[in-house]
Design a protein around this motif. Structure first.
Motif, PDB file in Angstrom:
ATOM      1  N   VAL A   1      -2.521  21.733  -3.584  1.00 21.15           N
ATOM      2  CA  VAL A   1      -1.179  22.150  -3.991  1.00 21.15           C
ATOM      3  C   VAL A   1      -0.158  21.081  -3.598  1.00 21.15           C
ATOM      4  N   SER A   2      -0.291  20.563  -2.389  1.00 24.46           N
ATOM      5  CA  SER A   2       0.620  19.518  -1.930  1.00 24.46           C
ATOM      6  C   SER A   2       0.556  18.295  -2.830  1.00 24.46           C
ATOM      7  N   ALA A   3      -0.648  17.889  -3.220  1.00 23.24           N
ATOM      8  CA  ALA A   3      -0.796  16.712  -4.076  1.00 23.24           C
ATOM      9  C   ALA A   3      -0.105  16.915  -5.418  1.00 23.24           C
ATOM     10  N   ARG A   4      -0.189  18.119  -5.957  1.00 21.52           N
ATOM     11  CA  ARG A   4       0.450  18.387  -7.238  1.00 21.52           C
ATOM     12  C   ARG A   4       1.970  18.446  -7.091  1.00 21.52           C
ATOM     13  N   LEU A   5       2.460  18.970  -5.979  1.00 22.66           N
ATOM     14  CA  LEU A   5       3.906  18.950  -5.735  1.00 22.66           C
ATOM     15  C   LEU A   5       4.415  17.514  -5.621  1.00 22.66           C
ATOM     16  N   LYS A   6       3.666  16.684  -4.919  1.00 21.31           N
ATOM     17  CA  LYS A   6       4.084  15.296  -4.730  1.00 21.31           C
ATOM     18  C   LYS A   6       4.065  14.509  -6.037  1.00 21.31           C
ATOM     19  N   ALA A   7       3.312  14.982  -7.005  1.00 18.11           N
ATOM     20  CA  ALA A   7       3.268  14.317  -8.306  1.00 18.11           C
ATOM     21  C   ALA A   7       4.392  14.775  -9.230  1.00 18.11           C
ATOM     22  N   THR A   8       5.232  15.699  -8.748  1.00 18.11           N
ATOM     23  CA  THR A   8       6.339  16.232  -9.554  1.00 18.11           C
ATOM     24  C   THR A   8       7.664  15.956  -8.858  1.00 18.11           C
ATOM     25  N   ASP A   9       8.719  16.433  -9.451  1.00 13.67           N
ATOM     26  CA  ASP A   9      10.044  16.343  -8.838  1.00 13.67           C
ATOM     27  C   ASP A   9      10.444  17.671  -8.203  1.00 13.67           C
ATOM     28  N   LEU A  10       9.451  18.423  -7.721  1.00 15.48           N
ATOM     29  CA  LEU A  10       9.705  19.752  -7.186  1.00 15.48           C
ATOM     30  C   LEU A  10       9.163  19.893  -5.767  1.00 15.48           C
ATOM     31  N   ALA A  11       9.718  20.856  -5.048  1.00 16.55           N
ATOM     32  CA  ALA A  11       9.232  21.245  -3.736  1.00 16.55           C
ATOM     33  C   ALA A  11       9.140  22.765  -3.703  1.00 16.55           C
ATOM     34  N   ALA A  12       8.269  23.287  -2.845  1.00 16.55           N
ATOM     35  CA  ALA A  12       8.085  24.738  -2.739  1.00 16.55           C
ATOM     36  C   ALA A  12       9.117  25.337  -1.801  1.00 16.55           C
ATOM     37  N   THR A  13       9.726  26.442  -2.214  1.00 14.41           N
ATOM     38  CA  THR A  13      10.666  27.163  -1.349  1.00 14.41           C
ATOM     39  C   THR A  13      10.014  28.361  -0.674  1.00 14.41           C
ATOM     40  N   GLY A  14       8.824  28.702  -1.106  1.00 11.81           N
ATOM     41  CA  GLY A  14       8.075  29.800  -0.515  1.00 11.81           C
ATOM     42  C   GLY A  14       6.605  29.622  -0.816  1.00 11.81           C
ATOM     43  N   ILE A  15       5.772  30.342  -0.089  1.00 12.66           N
ATOM     44  CA  ILE A  15       4.326  30.222  -0.235  1.00 12.66           C
ATOM     45  C   ILE A  15       3.737  31.593  -0.569  1.00 12.66           C
TER      46      ILE A  15
END
Length: 434
Positions: free
Chosen positions: A309-323
């Protein structure tokens, strides 16, 4: 073009614009005509790719073209999607794989390749954005478009532009799409489901009341099993019954949902198409070949999923606000648990820590067949992972993770392990990512 414009038809094969009332195209003889009295006055569309994942697999493996294809996990997994041949046999999304294979024993089962599907989805959406900036993605394979005002730019009615778009997607990308055209989002989405696959359906303003009248209440977006049960208990099964009721009465019975039911039953939907970046659903999950229930078994798997999940977030312009933590028990009962983060994150360390805390509360002896972790909301990447004044080791762990990312990018995902995943040997599992 606007309401009241001259009626016409357009061939979905050669794109010839002809007069209404034809059964076949006067230019090429094709029976695939888009025609409707209001065709020139509608500009809001919903595009939906047909059996998207399965279509991509058939495109990439032509020998599967005439075979039933199921995309999903192993014998203990579930159906992610399937082609229309398999659907004719009764296979459906989210069906347990063992049941699907009983219905369709000759099916070819393909493991999901979400990165590939996401890339194709981006190609389709870029073709949509070539026509209008007003594109609102709903998921990896569907989006709304508002073509109002583009007729002069393209030199043709919106319906013709959409027909050409469907042909272009099929020709250049190799998957088919179905398009619904109407005067609002609710009806455009309904229209796109009417003639799948390769459909082009129109619901005009004058059609709306009678079209909706005969539909089941479950055709209204957002009416799930629970709401449908409440409505059935009150003797309501058809949209036409809602049309006959006063909005005040529906609100008295069902609160704000009643007002929504009243409006949609009459085809009233004032939502505009809201253009935004890629619609993201970033998560990772796995189904086990044997049920698991111990922390020492589940933690290494949860860590691995958190890294994905982290790798896919780092490949985008987004960050997670909740899990969100997802668990499915051996008897197929689903548990989802969510926690909001103090600050948005893209780090596997924080995703895992939150997921682990949620998991600890669920270990009550229940045996699980699936675990997953994903994002419960998004924020811009620039807001992610500020310095933590309370956690003294946070900055050190963040730097260590950045170093791991560099090594993995250079030498491959399996080049280096963390203490949680090194030599971890969980039971064989089937990855599904969405």
């Amino acid at each position: 073009m606007v309401a009241g414009a001259p009626a016409f038809s357009v061939c979905r094969d050669c794109h010839h614009v002809g007069s209404p009332g034809q059964r076949r195209c006067s230019a090429c003889g094709s029976p695939r005509l888009a025609a409707h009295p209001e065709l020139g006055g509608l500009q809001l569309a919903h595009l939906d790719c047909d059996a998207f994942y399965a279509s991509i697999e058939k495109r990439d493996a032509p020998h599967l073209a005439d075979k039933p294809v199921i995309v999903g996990g192993g014998t203990r997994g579930v159906v992610t999607t399937c082609c229309y041949i398999a659907r004719i046999r009764g296979v459906r999304s989210a069906m347990p794989m063992f049941k699907a294979l009983k219905l369709c024993p000759d099916a070819v089962v393909v493991r999901p390749a979400m990165e590939k599907y996401a890339a194709v989805g981006r190609q389709v959406r870029q073709m949509m954005r070539d026509l209008t900036p007003l594109v609102e993605p709903l998921s990896i394979d569907e989006a709304f478009m508002d073509l109002a005002g583009t007729e002069r730019l393209h030199g043709e009615p919106s319906a013709v532009t959409l027909v050409k778009l469907a042909s272009r997607v099929e020709r250049e990308i190799g998957v088919s799409v179905s398009i619904g055209l109407s005067h609002n989002k609710f009806l455009a989405k309904m229209a796109s489901d009417l003639e799948k696959p390769r459909g082009f359906s129109v619901i005009g303003r004058r059609d709306t009341h009678d079209f909706l009248k005969i539909r089941p209440i479950t055709a209204i977006w957002g009416v799930g099993d629970a709401m449908a049960g409440k409505l059935r208990a009150d003797g309501l099964t058809r949209i036409g019954q809602l049309q006959e009721m006063e909005e005040a009465e529906l609100m008295r019975r069902y609160g704000v949902t009643g007002a929504r039911l009243s409006r949609l039953s009459r085809g009233i939907d004032m939502r505009s198409v809201e253009p935004r970046g890629e619609a993201k659903s970033i998560s990772a999950e796995t189904t086990f070949s044997v049920d698991l229930y111990r922390m020492d078994e589940l933690v290494p798997i949860l860590r691995r999923l958190s890294e994905k999940v982290s790798a896919r977030l780092k490949a985008t312009d987004l960050a997670a606000t909740g899990i969100t933590l997802k668990l499915k028990s051996a008897d197929f009962k689903l548990r989802t648990r969510q926690r909001k983060l103090a600050d948005p994150t893209r780090l596997a360390d924080r995703i895992f820590a939150c997921g682990r805390a949620l998991l600890e509360n669920e270990l009550d002896g229940t045996r699980f067949r699936l675990i997953g972790i994903g994002c419960a909301g998004f924020a811009p990447a620039a807001t992610a992972d500020p310095d933590d004044l309370v956690d003294a080791g946070f900055a050190k762990r963040a730097k260590a993770e950045a170093a791991l990312d560099l090594l993995r990018n250079r030498f491959g995902e399996g080049a280096i392990e963390t203490g949680f995943t090194y030599r971890a040997t969980p039971p064989k599992s089937d990855p599904h990512r969405s």
